[in-house]
Write an enzyme that holds these catalytic residues in place. Sequence first.
Site, PDB file in Angstrom:
ATOM      1  N   ARG A 194       0.851  -1.190   0.000  1.00 59.90           N
ATOM      2  CA  ARG A 194       0.000   0.000   0.000  1.00 59.90           C
ATOM      3  C   ARG A 194       0.887   1.240   0.000  1.00 59.90           C
ATOM      4  O   ARG A 194       1.701   1.412   0.905  1.00 59.90           O
ATOM      5  CB  ARG A 194      -0.912  -0.001   1.243  1.00 59.90           C
ATOM      6  CG  ARG A 194      -1.745   1.258   1.371  1.00 59.90           C
ATOM      7  CD  ARG A 194      -2.761   1.218   2.525  1.00 59.90           C
ATOM      8  NE  ARG A 194      -3.457   2.483   2.599  1.00 59.90           N
ATOM      9  CZ  ARG A 194      -3.548   3.241   3.683  1.00 59.90           C
ATOM     10  NH1 ARG A 194      -3.041   2.847   4.837  1.00 59.90           N
ATOM     11  NH2 ARG A 194      -4.161   4.403   3.631  1.00 59.90           N
ATOM     12  N   HIS A 247      -3.142  11.096   1.295  1.00 60.60           N
ATOM     13  CA  HIS A 247      -2.637  10.771   2.636  1.00 60.60           C
ATOM     14  C   HIS A 247      -2.027  12.050   3.228  1.00 60.60           C
ATOM     15  O   HIS A 247      -0.809  12.200   3.302  1.00 60.60           O
ATOM     16  CB  HIS A 247      -1.619   9.634   2.548  1.00 60.60           C
ATOM     17  CG  HIS A 247      -1.386   8.914   3.856  1.00 60.60           C
ATOM     18  ND1 HIS A 247      -1.542   7.544   3.999  1.00 60.60           N
ATOM     19  CD2 HIS A 247      -1.022   9.371   5.078  1.00 60.60           C
ATOM     20  CE1 HIS A 247      -1.267   7.209   5.256  1.00 60.60           C
ATOM     21  NE2 HIS A 247      -0.944   8.293   5.923  1.00 60.60           N
ATOM     22  N   GLU A 268      -7.796   8.329   6.604  1.00 59.82           N
ATOM     23  CA  GLU A 268      -8.085   8.854   7.934  1.00 59.82           C
ATOM     24  C   GLU A 268      -8.640  10.279   7.946  1.00 59.82           C
ATOM     25  O   GLU A 268      -7.992  11.204   8.456  1.00 59.82           O
ATOM     26  CB  GLU A 268      -6.821   8.792   8.803  1.00 59.82           C
ATOM     27  CG  GLU A 268      -6.279   7.393   8.964  1.00 59.82           C
ATOM     28  CD  GLU A 268      -5.124   7.306   9.977  1.00 59.82           C
ATOM     29  OE1 GLU A 268      -4.581   8.355  10.348  1.00 59.82           O
ATOM     30  OE2 GLU A 268      -4.787   6.189  10.383  1.00 59.82           O
ATOM     31  N   TYR A 322      -4.709   1.181  15.764  1.00 60.10           N
ATOM     32  CA  TYR A 322      -3.462   1.277  16.525  1.00 60.10           C
ATOM     33  C   TYR A 322      -3.613   0.972  18.005  1.00 60.10           C
ATOM     34  O   TYR A 322      -2.738   0.392  18.617  1.00 60.10           O
ATOM     35  CB  TYR A 322      -2.815   2.668  16.347  1.00 60.10           C
ATOM     36  CG  TYR A 322      -2.151   2.811  14.996  1.00 60.10           C
ATOM     37  CD1 TYR A 322      -0.849   2.374  14.796  1.00 60.10           C
ATOM     38  CD2 TYR A 322      -2.843   3.341  13.909  1.00 60.10           C
ATOM     39  CE1 TYR A 322      -0.230   2.465  13.554  1.00 60.10           C
ATOM     40  CE2 TYR A 322      -2.238   3.430  12.655  1.00 60.10           C
ATOM     41  CZ  TYR A 322      -0.934   2.992  12.487  1.00 60.10           C
ATOM     42  OH  TYR A 322      -0.325   3.072  11.266  1.00 60.10           O
ATOM     43  N   GLU A 326      -3.792  -0.440   8.045  1.00 60.19           N
ATOM     44  CA  GLU A 326      -2.636  -0.022   8.848  1.00 60.19           C
ATOM     45  C   GLU A 326      -2.746  -0.600  10.239  1.00 60.19           C
ATOM     46  O   GLU A 326      -3.833  -0.649  10.821  1.00 60.19           O
ATOM     47  CB  GLU A 326      -2.560   1.507   9.024  1.00 60.19           C
ATOM     48  CG  GLU A 326      -1.996   2.257   7.873  1.00 60.19           C
ATOM     49  CD  GLU A 326      -1.957   3.769   8.143  1.00 60.19           C
ATOM     50  OE1 GLU A 326      -1.706   4.193   9.293  1.00 60.19           O
ATOM     51  OE2 GLU A 326      -2.192   4.518   7.185  1.00 60.19           O
TER      52      GLU A 326
END
Length: 492
Positions: free
Chosen positions: A82, A127, A172, A316, A382
Amino acid sequence: MSEIKLPVGAFPPDFAWGAATAAYQIEGGWNMDGKGPSIWDTFCHAKGKVYEDQTGDVACNSYQLWDEDLKCIQQLGLTHYRLSFSWSRLLPDGTTNCVNPKGVMYYNKVINDLIANAVTPMVTLYHFDLPQALENHGGWKSPDIADFFDSYARFCFETFGDRVKLWITVNEPYVCAKFGYEDGIFAPGLKEPGTSVYLVGHNMLRAHARAWHSYDANFRHLQGGKVSIALNSDWAVPLDPASPKDVEATARYMDFILGWFACPVFCTGDYPETMKSRIEARNLELGFSKAPRLPKFLEDEPNPLGTADFFALNYYTSRKVKDTSSHRSELSFSGDQAAEGVTDQSWPVCGVSWLAVVPEGLRKLLKYIKETYNNPAIYITENGFSQTGPVQLEDIDRCQFYQDTLQEIAKALREDGVDVRGYFAWSLLDNFEWTEGFSVRFGLFHVDCYSAELKRSIYRSGREYTAVISNHLSLSLSLSHTHTESNLNKEV
Ligand code: PNW
């Protein structure tokens, strides 16, 4: 070498084993070969924004050292990679009026090399690095951004979509909007609490929906790819499970991070009721009567509902949540959310303070997504573990983290029936970790960003991830042979 142990056959044969990066964090070449500046160039060049005033001007120099990155990808044996495109490397002023041929050449080479090595690319269009020219035009706060983004997305589908079949529009939106416009710690560095955050989130959803519809109407039948938006989320549990207020606050916490974007795209085409009612109540409480803070989706443009061909999740960490609705606070996102997330003493913290290591939170979050968002196909786009202080190539705690995390994903697949399609470790390389500069390292390969050579050296966790992938692939291969043999036998 110790090895990450996983239950036999835990993952489907075509599971995607990936690693991820983002353009600004690895490429460098910030003004090379006709690239236009982005808001992260501007943000880092202004002093006092980033750890030791570091910048992504050079970063891992992946713009010139792509061959080295490719070697890392080959060494790991990834099935998927990615990456993100730098919008202003392709379109220096953000518009299709002017295309930078060198930028197109660069990404063509990356994509072609990946495919030649049997690695499937997943490309993120955005991003965090908006072309500065578009920021000067009002950036993500301007309604026009949806048009600009849609043109950029179409340009990419047209130019690269014959080979790229997995697309992420925006990475995000929560982090972009919250850190960039509420807290001011990410580019463009605005602190406009309680207002711009919702406008920016809204325009990101509008931009995403436009691009998905463009793909659906004009490219899908020719290219057969899939398009989604990558949403980050914590997993949250009530601080005091016996307190109804904490339980309610936990649901609100999830809605203000994940539901904010997932509810419009996967559930209702509109924001979660909790967000709408809390923001309305706070407007009354604070006497705020200017333009609505949480914008409405209009009838005359594409609605976000149904605009994701899979669920792209960045996970995360986890939080324990307590209710803060009785606290006095000014106009702000956290005042609206009225829920505070804290970490549990028993959770180890890796590197950065926000990153409590809670692999079991991922399994719970996957199950929650299955149940809340209609059992989508999920790619974990991620997930990672950071290191700070002296470089340790023998990163045994990170190995443990990957081992535990992959075990939890295996349980989600087998015991909870979650449709997980792939896993992308963040990150292939140590890289420019935004406000933290190079002080925080997430790589499977170490890159010494302070030296001129920028040599890539594999961490122990990189070697162990390699073993996981190759064990999985050889097992799947031997299973598929047995299947074919028994099929042949049947036919005879
Ligand atoms: C993600 N938080 O951002 C980004 O997609 C990556 O570019 C980044 O390098 C990675 O996570 C590691 O940080 C986040 O503070 C940044 O909660 C910060 C947070 C979450 C995600």
